[in-house]
Every structure is written in C-alpha cells, then in structure tokens.
Design a protein around this motif. Structure first.
Motif, PDB file in Angstrom:
ATOM      1  N   GLY A  17       0.940  -1.190  -0.012  1.00 37.25           N
ATOM      2  CA  GLY A  17       0.036   0.002   0.076  1.00 37.25           C
ATOM      3  C   GLY A  17       0.791   1.306   0.260  1.00 37.25           C
ATOM      4  O   GLY A  17       0.908   2.906  -0.943  1.00 37.25           O
ATOM      5  N   ALA A  18       1.770   1.213   0.375  1.00 38.01           N
ATOM      6  CA  ALA A  18       2.526   2.660   0.772  1.00 38.01           C
ATOM      7  C   ALA A  18       3.130   2.903  -0.935  1.00 38.01           C
ATOM      8  O   ALA A  18       3.772   4.010  -0.892  1.00 38.01           O
ATOM      9  CB  ALA A  18       4.149   1.581   1.770  1.00 38.01           C
ATOM     10  N   VAL A  19       4.453   1.593  -1.513  1.00 35.75           N
ATOM     11  CA  VAL A  19       4.511   1.506  -2.806  1.00 35.75           C
ATOM     12  C   VAL A  19       3.946   1.887  -3.629  1.00 35.75           C
ATOM     13  O   VAL A  19       3.652   3.275  -4.524  1.00 35.75           O
ATOM     14  CB  VAL A  19       5.468   0.019  -3.232  1.00 35.75           C
ATOM     15  CG1 VAL A  19       5.688   0.254  -4.999  1.00 35.75           C
ATOM     16  CG2 VAL A  19       6.294   0.149  -2.361  1.00 35.75           C
ATOM     17  N   ASN A  20       2.541   1.642  -3.563  1.00 35.73           N
ATOM     18  CA  ASN A  20       1.869   2.857  -4.424  1.00 35.73           C
ATOM     19  C   ASN A  20       0.832   4.021  -4.180  1.00 35.73           C
ATOM     20  O   ASN A  20       0.563   4.505  -5.085  1.00 35.73           O
ATOM     21  CB  ASN A  20      -0.048   1.556  -4.263  1.00 35.73           C
ATOM     22  CG  ASN A  20      -1.102   2.055  -5.078  1.00 35.73           C
ATOM     23  OD1 ASN A  20      -0.836   1.627  -5.805  1.00 35.73           O
ATOM     24  ND2 ASN A  20      -2.145   2.171  -4.681  1.00 35.73           N
ATOM     25  N   TRP A  21       0.768   3.943  -2.851  1.00 36.21           N
ATOM     26  CA  TRP A  21       0.796   6.005  -2.196  1.00 36.21           C
ATOM     27  C   TRP A  21       1.883   6.606  -2.774  1.00 36.21           C
ATOM     28  O   TRP A  21       1.356   7.565  -3.243  1.00 36.21           O
ATOM     29  CB  TRP A  21       0.633   5.765  -0.814  1.00 36.21           C
ATOM     30  CG  TRP A  21      -0.662   5.492  -0.334  1.00 36.21           C
ATOM     31  CD1 TRP A  21      -1.597   5.194  -0.012  1.00 36.21           C
ATOM     32  CD2 TRP A  21      -1.293   6.531  -0.869  1.00 36.21           C
ATOM     33  NE1 TRP A  21      -2.281   4.516   0.666  1.00 36.21           N
ATOM     34  CE2 TRP A  21      -2.843   6.153  -0.431  1.00 36.21           C
ATOM     35  CE3 TRP A  21      -2.143   7.842  -1.792  1.00 36.21           C
ATOM     36  CZ2 TRP A  21      -4.268   6.926  -0.436  1.00 36.21           C
ATOM     37  CZ3 TRP A  21      -3.335   8.818  -2.136  1.00 36.21           C
ATOM     38  CH2 TRP A  21      -4.683   8.096  -0.832  1.00 36.21           C
ATOM     39  N   GLY A  22       2.645   5.633  -2.614  1.00 37.96           N
ATOM     40  CA  GLY A  22       4.005   6.411  -3.491  1.00 37.96           C
ATOM     41  C   GLY A  22       4.234   6.753  -4.864  1.00 37.96           C
ATOM     42  O   GLY A  22       4.452   8.556  -5.283  1.00 37.96           O
ATOM     43  N   LEU A  23       3.603   6.257  -5.695  1.00 39.68           N
ATOM     44  CA  LEU A  23       3.117   5.858  -7.155  1.00 39.68           C
ATOM     45  C   LEU A  23       2.301   7.360  -7.641  1.00 39.68           C
ATOM     46  O   LEU A  23       2.635   7.883  -8.782  1.00 39.68           O
ATOM     47  CB  LEU A  23       3.311   4.753  -7.796  1.00 39.68           C
ATOM     48  CG  LEU A  23       4.013   3.337  -7.564  1.00 39.68           C
ATOM     49  CD1 LEU A  23       3.822   1.801  -8.090  1.00 39.68           C
ATOM     50  CD2 LEU A  23       5.439   3.812  -9.012  1.00 39.68           C
ATOM     51  N   ILE A  24       1.136   7.043  -6.942  1.00 37.62           N
ATOM     52  CA  ILE A  24       0.182   8.562  -6.335  1.00 37.62           C
ATOM     53  C   ILE A  24       0.713   9.454  -6.503  1.00 37.62           C
ATOM     54  O   ILE A  24       0.987  10.825  -7.311  1.00 37.62           O
ATOM     55  CB  ILE A  24      -0.584   8.368  -5.607  1.00 37.62           C
ATOM     56  CG1 ILE A  24      -1.519   6.724  -6.341  1.00 37.62           C
ATOM     57  CG2 ILE A  24      -1.679   8.825  -5.270  1.00 37.62           C
ATOM     58  CD1 ILE A  24      -2.822   6.256  -4.962  1.00 37.62           C
ATOM     59  N   GLY A  25       1.794   9.576  -6.081  1.00 35.69           N
ATOM     60  CA  GLY A  25       2.454  10.528  -5.063  1.00 35.69           C
ATOM     61  C   GLY A  25       3.107  11.254  -6.289  1.00 35.69           C
ATOM     62  O   GLY A  25       3.485  12.672  -6.918  1.00 35.69           O
ATOM     63  N   PHE A  26       4.021  10.444  -6.367  1.00 32.53           N
ATOM     64  CA  PHE A  26       5.630  11.186  -7.317  1.00 32.53           C
ATOM     65  C   PHE A  26       5.026  11.078  -9.314  1.00 32.53           C
ATOM     66  O   PHE A  26       5.148  12.004  -9.794  1.00 32.53           O
ATOM     67  CB  PHE A  26       6.597  10.131  -7.334  1.00 32.53           C
ATOM     68  CG  PHE A  26       7.303  10.102  -6.028  1.00 32.53           C
ATOM     69  CD1 PHE A  26       7.737  11.653  -6.046  1.00 32.53           C
ATOM     70  CD2 PHE A  26       7.140   9.357  -5.011  1.00 32.53           C
ATOM     71  CE1 PHE A  26       8.163  11.663  -4.782  1.00 32.53           C
ATOM     72  CE2 PHE A  26       8.104   9.515  -3.591  1.00 32.53           C
ATOM     73  CZ  PHE A  26       8.752  10.394  -3.443  1.00 32.53           C
ATOM     74  N   PHE A  27       4.049  10.461  -9.644  1.00 29.81           N
ATOM     75  CA  PHE A  27       3.375   9.868 -10.938  1.00 29.81           C
ATOM     76  C   PHE A  27       2.176   9.796 -10.916  1.00 29.81           C
ATOM     77  O   PHE A  27       2.130   9.677 -12.244  1.00 29.81           O
ATOM     78  CB  PHE A  27       4.755   8.610 -11.187  1.00 29.81           C
ATOM     79  CG  PHE A  27       6.101   8.012 -11.129  1.00 29.81           C
ATOM     80  CD1 PHE A  27       6.485   9.131 -11.586  1.00 29.81           C
ATOM     81  CD2 PHE A  27       6.686   7.541 -10.218  1.00 29.81           C
ATOM     82  CE1 PHE A  27       7.953   9.094 -10.950  1.00 29.81           C
ATOM     83  CE2 PHE A  27       8.141   7.505  -9.943  1.00 29.81           C
ATOM     84  CZ  PHE A  27       8.542   8.241 -10.832  1.00 29.81           C
ATOM     85  N   SER A  28       1.606  10.032  -9.967  1.00 36.00           N
ATOM     86  CA  SER A  28       0.299   9.927 -10.328  1.00 36.00           C
ATOM     87  C   SER A  28      -0.125   8.747 -11.130  1.00 36.00           C
ATOM     88  O   SER A  28      -1.034   8.829 -12.166  1.00 36.00           O
ATOM     89  CB  SER A  28      -0.358  11.443 -11.170  1.00 36.00           C
ATOM     90  OG  SER A  28      -1.730  11.705 -11.236  1.00 36.00           O
ATOM     91  N   PHE A  29      -0.123   7.770 -10.344  1.00 33.28           N
ATOM     92  CA  PHE A  29       0.247   6.310 -11.377  1.00 33.28           C
ATOM     93  C   PHE A  29      -0.732   5.803  -9.883  1.00 33.28           C
ATOM     94  O   PHE A  29       0.267   4.523  -9.087  1.00 33.28           O
ATOM     95  CB  PHE A  29       1.130   5.685 -11.704  1.00 33.28           C
ATOM     96  CG  PHE A  29       1.074   4.678 -12.523  1.00 33.28           C
ATOM     97  CD1 PHE A  29       0.638   4.574 -13.463  1.00 33.28           C
ATOM     98  CD2 PHE A  29       1.642   3.118 -12.223  1.00 33.28           C
ATOM     99  CE1 PHE A  29      -0.083   2.675 -14.385  1.00 33.28           C
ATOM    100  CE2 PHE A  29       0.976   2.307 -12.312  1.00 33.28           C
ATOM    101  CZ  PHE A  29       0.964   1.600 -13.445  1.00 33.28           C
ATOM    102  N   ASP A  30      -1.544   4.682 -10.261  1.00 29.50           N
ATOM    103  CA  ASP A  30      -2.611   4.248  -9.501  1.00 29.50           C
ATOM    104  C   ASP A  30      -2.396   2.630 -10.099  1.00 29.50           C
ATOM    105  O   ASP A  30      -3.034   2.140 -10.288  1.00 29.50           O
ATOM    106  CB  ASP A  30      -3.654   4.327  -9.101  1.00 29.50           C
ATOM    107  CG  ASP A  30      -4.562   3.903  -7.953  1.00 29.50           C
ATOM    108  OD1 ASP A  30      -3.640   3.013  -7.337  1.00 29.50           O
ATOM    109  OD2 ASP A  30      -5.457   3.918  -7.418  1.00 29.50           O
ATOM    110  N   LEU A  31      -1.081   2.066  -9.083  1.00 26.36           N
ATOM    111  CA  LEU A  31      -0.652   0.543  -9.885  1.00 26.36           C
ATOM    112  C   LEU A  31      -2.283  -0.680  -8.827  1.00 26.36           C
ATOM    113  O   LEU A  31      -2.375  -0.927 -10.485  1.00 26.36           O
ATOM    114  CB  LEU A  31       0.414   0.071  -8.813  1.00 26.36           C
ATOM    115  CG  LEU A  31       0.688  -1.478  -8.845  1.00 26.36           C
ATOM    116  CD1 LEU A  31       0.926  -1.363 -10.910  1.00 26.36           C
ATOM    117  CD2 LEU A  31       1.677  -1.935  -8.168  1.00 26.36           C
TER     118      LEU A  31
END
Length: 72
Positions: A17-31
């Motif tokens: 979940g933290a990696v997913n939130w990192g992707l959302i924050g940095f790249f606006s990509f929801d895995l």
C-alpha cells in the motif's frame, strides 16, 4: 497477539500500500486501479486490506514501547 505470520503478512500488505501511495504521489499512477480496475470490487478489497493492516500495525507501537520500558 504476537503472531509472527500475521505480523509479516500485515507488514507486507502495508508496504504494498505504501508503494502504491508513493506511485500516486510521485507519478500520479495508481497501480491497484491499473491492475484491478478503477474502484472495482477487487480494488476495493485491496484498499480495505491495506487499511485494516495499517490499523493492525498501530499495535506495533505498543510492542516497542513495552519492550523499551522493560529494558530500562
């Protein structure tokens, strides 16, 4: 509780979940949405599991506080 398998599973899910939130924050990509669809029932289950694991991991603060006081 002190259940090693439950602790490891909860920590793994929370890290995902933290990696997913990192992707959302940095790249606006929801895995999760990319894999399971935007708010499909599968993605909602994943989000719910991450939330439950995060709440469960709050108990780790009690473990660390209890052990630190016992060693003093």
């Amino acid at each position: 509780m002190n259940n090693k398998y439950l602790d490891c599973a909860a920590l793994t899910i929370a890290i995902i979940g933290a990696v997913n939130w990192g992707l959302i924050g940095f790249f606006s990509f929801d895995l999760v949405s990319f894999i399971f669809g935007n708010m499909s029932w599968l993605s909602r289950i994943v989000y719910a599991l991450v939330g439950i694991c995060g709440i469960y991991l709050i108990t780790f603060y009690m473990y660390t506080g209890g052990r630190a006081r016992a060693e003093e």
